[in-house]
Design a protein around this motif. Structure first.
Motif, PDB file in Angstrom:
ATOM      1  N   TRP A 128      76.091  29.833  24.231  1.00  0.00           N
ATOM      2  CA  TRP A 128      76.794  29.020  22.848  1.00  0.00           C
ATOM      3  C   TRP A 128      76.081  27.550  23.054  1.00  0.00           C
ATOM      4  O   TRP A 128      76.416  26.915  21.643  1.00  0.00           O
ATOM      5  N   ASP A 129      75.260  27.873  23.723  1.00  0.00           N
ATOM      6  CA  ASP A 129      74.015  25.986  23.662  1.00  0.00           C
ATOM      7  C   ASP A 129      72.822  26.495  22.143  1.00  0.00           C
ATOM      8  O   ASP A 129      72.509  25.341  22.519  1.00  0.00           O
ATOM      9  N   GLU A 130      73.138  27.587  21.976  1.00  0.00           N
ATOM     10  CA  GLU A 130      71.681  27.524  20.438  1.00  0.00           C
ATOM     11  C   GLU A 130      70.451  28.575  21.268  1.00  0.00           C
ATOM     12  O   GLU A 130      69.460  28.077  20.606  1.00  0.00           O
ATOM     13  N   SER A 131      70.050  28.417  22.731  1.00  0.00           N
ATOM     14  CA  SER A 131      69.012  28.872  23.320  1.00  0.00           C
ATOM     15  C   SER A 131      69.304  29.870  23.618  1.00  0.00           C
ATOM     16  O   SER A 131      70.011  30.599  24.106  1.00  0.00           O
ATOM     17  N   VAL A 132      68.337  30.615  23.909  1.00  0.00           N
ATOM     18  CA  VAL A 132      67.600  32.053  24.407  1.00  0.00           C
ATOM     19  C   VAL A 132      66.976  32.048  25.790  1.00  0.00           C
ATOM     20  O   VAL A 132      65.847  31.094  25.343  1.00  0.00           O
ATOM     21  N   ARG A 133      67.382  32.188  26.833  1.00  0.00           N
ATOM     22  CA  ARG A 133      66.190  32.153  27.912  1.00  0.00           C
ATOM     23  C   ARG A 133      66.150  32.917  28.646  1.00  0.00           C
ATOM     24  O   ARG A 133      66.919  33.725  28.709  1.00  0.00           O
TER      25      ARG A 133
END
Length: 382
Positions: A128-133
């Motif tokens: 949900w933090d808008e990132s892909v890691r």
């Protein structure tokens, strides 16, 4: 039911074969080991449990998360388990001992989906933090943080060769990333609303995306050109998938229909009508001969791909079916719902039994809630 159990039933007789008890809250995600002998489940009770798929034995209880476990997956070799949680962490576990090997910290909001790369050397997570890691499997180091989306990442997919990652977001875009460098290669714009689902073609040369804007786009990769816009649905496109040979695309929509499209021409080949409410998930069987769909009408339907005939309607859920998929060998179907998850055994005869994972809310394709993965489960004799 709210009994928080996993149950195995004989489908033809209704006899309960197994009851797997242990969780004390909703089951959010399940995954099967590559050899089909074990099941891992993740729950709102913050724990994971590993079960023998042919007996009622609980093999392991994995504790470590401080929030709901939203997504679980086995490594391709079946030796490790990865989990993502609302506590913002990704954790890696040794399957043989139950020991937590690594805790991967970096996300700043709930981790909604986790997956191993095809070679098992890396883990990708969406949040949900808008990132892909992307994380190194051996060291736990965060090797990539893929920033670019401006809203929730709803769907992620590895390319078949593991070299690229595609992500779809509520910011209306599809983004494609180079796995080795983390460079954003493409931003695919065309949708006018949230992108709900993305998938690579089996040869990795195309990407398909489905959106709340009612459309399906097919994109050339690596050129990034939108080569097809498939219009016909009259409601949000919730799920898309390529056929195993890459020649067709299937889609499920809020308009209650399942549609099959010809990839080369973009023509709608078949419209499968039968559901009486929104279709949330669709999948091809591994041999491409059947399609399964799950709907808000509480049913799972199995269709003949070649003629569009409805072969089976699988009833049992008492709430929306959000997730359906075939096992890799095509002998099982799993469906997930807020009331339970059901595992159906598919053979030449009608389905023989099913497994209930009570209260489980499962979302395939990496939506902002949970995701689930499935593989063969050993047959239970009746």
């Amino acid at each position: 039911s709210y009994d928080t159990s996993v149950r195995v039933w004989d489908f033809s007789s209704g006899v309960e074969l197994l009851q797997l008890n242990g969780h004390i809250d909703s089951v959010n995600s399940v995954a099967f080991s590559p050899d089909g002998k074990h099941i891992v489940s993740g729950s709102w009770d913050k724990s994971m449990r590993v079960w023998n798929s042919s007996t009622d034995a609980e093999i392991l209880q994995l504790n470590g998360h401080t929030g709901s476990v939203n997504s679980v997956a086995f490594s391709p070799d079946g030796i490790h388990i990865v989990s993502g949680s609302s506590d913002e962490s990704v954790q890696l576990w040794d399957f043989s001992t139950g020991a937590k090997i690594l805790q991967l910290n970096g996300h700043t909001d709930s981790v909604n989906s986790v997956a191993f790369s095809p070679d098992g050397r890396h883990i990708v997570s969406g949040s949900w933090d808008e990132s892909v890691r992307v994380w190194d499997f051996l060291t736990g180091a965060e090797i990539l943080q893929l920033n670019g989306h401006t809203s929730s990442v709803n769907s992620v997919a590895f390319s078949p060769d593991g070299r690229y990652i595609a992500s779809g977001s509520s910011d209306k875009s599809v983004q494609v990333w180079d796995f080795s460098s983390g460079v954003e290669l493409l931003q695919l714009n065309g949708h006018t609303h949230d992108v709900n689902s993305v998938a690579f073609s089996p040869d990795g040369r195309h990407i398909v995306s489905g959106s709340y804007d009612k459309s399906i786009w097919v994109w050339d990769f690596p050129m990034g050109a939108g080569i097809l816009q498939l219009d016909g649905h009259t409601g949000s496109v919730n799920s898309v998938a390529f056929s195993p040979d890459g020649r067709q695309i299937v889609s499920g929509s809020h308009d209650k229909s399942v549609r099959i499209w010809d990839f080369s021409s973009g023509l709608e080949l078949v419209q499968l009508n039968g559901h009486t409410a929104s279709v949330f998930s669709v999948a091809f069987s591994p041999d491409g001969t059947h399609i399964v769909s799950g709907s808000h009408d509480k049913s799972v339907k199995v269709w003949n791909f070649s003629n569009g005939v409805e072969l089976l309607q699988l009833n049992g859920h008492i709430n929306t079916v959000f997730s359906v998929t075939f096992s890799p060998n095509g002998t099982h179907i799993v469906s997930g719902s807020p009331d339970e998850a059901i595992l159906f055994q598919m053979q030449s005869q009608p389905f023989l039994h099913h497994m209930l994972i009570r209260q489980g809310l499962l979302i395939t394709l990496g939506t902002p809630l949970q995701m689930v993965a499935f593989i063969h489960v050993t047959q239970t004799n009746t």
